[in-house]
Motif scaffolding. Structure first.
Motif: not given
Length: 412
Positions: A41-46, A52-54, A59-60, A112-114
């Motif tokens: 989560l933190l990696y995607v957010q950064r 929201a994307a993170a 969640a995926g 990315v979610v997949v």
């Protein structure tokens, strides 16, 4: 099953012949369990600048873990843990590598979610494999009860340290370092566990006849254990949102993480003591009593009130936290009673799935009520859900009675 465990039983379990290597490997492999989702989560957010994307990516990943735990458990029960885990480790490394490549190259969010979902599905389900190996290392009774309590306590320790390390590593020059560390530890630990002599000694099991699509969950007792894990997750999830909301409201957002870590520490200490003198002793009564007590104590955390009294919050957290590890241990012990023969890993996979879904649901519903009614409402919502499911457990308690031994056939 009402076995209590002494310190001597813990020693006997951890020093059982052949236990050293898989126990150490399992500890390394399970250490990042709570670190992986937060690091992702933190990696995607950064990388994206969007919480929201993170959140969607995280969640995926959780959905993948929920599905993969059961599927991997079925394969491990059928083929033994060694070969399946070796294959899963390779797939996990490839999946995480693909996820990192997608984030670094700014691929569209659905991609990315997949990839995160796939990485979650092939995350080594070491919890079930590790737990089921104890049935071959130690005999039933207090020693096995101590081994299963150790499994629960060690997970609690990992849930304390993992997120803290993930939060620390995200400040590194490359924010994906936490995800890389988690992937490396999981892969090395699961690989070493799979190659250990006890794991390699478990061969193919005969295929079970009449297995439905639900597998182990077709057993009424397993559905009861799943309800217990779901209720546990719902209550935990509400607290994980409510506590940071309270501390943020009083101007100290970082204090929330400190309090949740301390909450887990009280759980670990209480878990050791509770394992020596469990109450209620009969497991079918213990499960609804523990969940009901936990839910009521969490609901009492709402006494912090609109002003956010931290003293009240800390006191109620100490008492409620004392019932965390006893519940996790109870779930593990109940699997021995409820699961079909030869389905221990899959059965524990259902427990992990139910708890994961409960936590996700508890977090999302608590977030909604916090927005509408304030931080204390999260504890009321989680506690209420826990009380309702504790009542369901009470109504289903007979499904967790030990199965009587089958009488031998009469001689004609």
């Amino acid at each position: 099953m009402s076995s209590s465990a002494s310190l001597a039983d813990y020693r006997a379990a951890l020093t059982a012949p052949g236990a050293a290597v898989p126990v150490l490997a399992s500890a390394v492999g399970r250490f990042p369990i709570a670190m992986l989702p937060l690091a992702t989560l933190l990696y995607v957010q950064r990388a994206t600048g969007s919480f929201a994307a993170a959140g969607l990516v995280s969640a995926g990943q959780m959905i993948g873990v929920a599905a993969g735990s059961v599927a991997q458990g079925r394969v491990v029960d059928r083929l033994g843990p060694s070969r399946p885990l070796q294959v899963i480790v390779v797939l996990f490394v490839l999946a995480v590598g693909a996820l990192v490549a997608a984030v670094e190259s700014a691929q569209p969010l659905p991609v990315v979610v997949v990839l995160a979902t796939v990485a979650g599905a092939v995350r080594p389900a070491l919890e079930g494999a590790s737990r089921s190996l104890w049935t071959t290392l130690v005999p039933p009774g207090p020693t096995r009860a101590a081994a299963l309590t150790y499994e629960a306590i060690s997970l609690e320790v990992f849930f304390i340290l993992g997120p803290a390390i993930a939060a620390f590593l995200v400040a590194a020059p490359w924010p994906g370092l936490g995800l890389a560390v988690a992937c490396t530890a999981m892969s090395l630990g699961a690989g070493a566990f799979a190659l250990s002599r006890p794991a390699r000694g478990i061969g193919h099991a005969p295929a079970r006849e009449g297995v439905s699509l639900l597998g182990a969950l077709a057993r009424p007792g397993m559905r009861t254990v799943a309800v217990a894990a779901l209720g546990f997750g719902l209550v935990i999830g509400s607290v994980e949102v409510g506590v940071p909301a309270v501390t943020a409201a009083v101007g100290s957002p970082t204090l929330g993480g400190v309090l949740l870590s301390a909450w887990s520490i009280s759980s670990v200490l209480a878990g050791v003591l509770y394992g020596m003198r469990p109450w209620p002793r009969p497991l079918h009564l213990r499960m609804p009593a523990l969940l009901g007590g936990f839910a009521v104590l969490v609901a009492a955390m709402a006494l912090v009130g609109p002003t956010g009294s931290l003293a009240v919050l800390v006191i109620t957290m100490v008492f409620s936290g004392a019932l965390i590890t006893p519940q996790v241990t109870g779930h593990s012990l109940a699997v021995d009673i409820a699961a079909p023969p030869g389905a221990a890993a899959e059965a524990f996979g259902w427990v992990i799935t139910a708890a994961t879904l409960g936590i996700a649901t508890g977090q999302s519903s608590a977030g909604i009520v916090v927005e509408q009614f304030g931080p204390a409402a999260a504890f009321v919502s989680g506690g209420t859900a826990g009380v309702v499911l504790a009542a369901v457990l009470w109504l289903r308690r007979a499904t967790l009675l030990p199965r009587p031994a089958q009488p031998s056939a009469a001689v004609a």
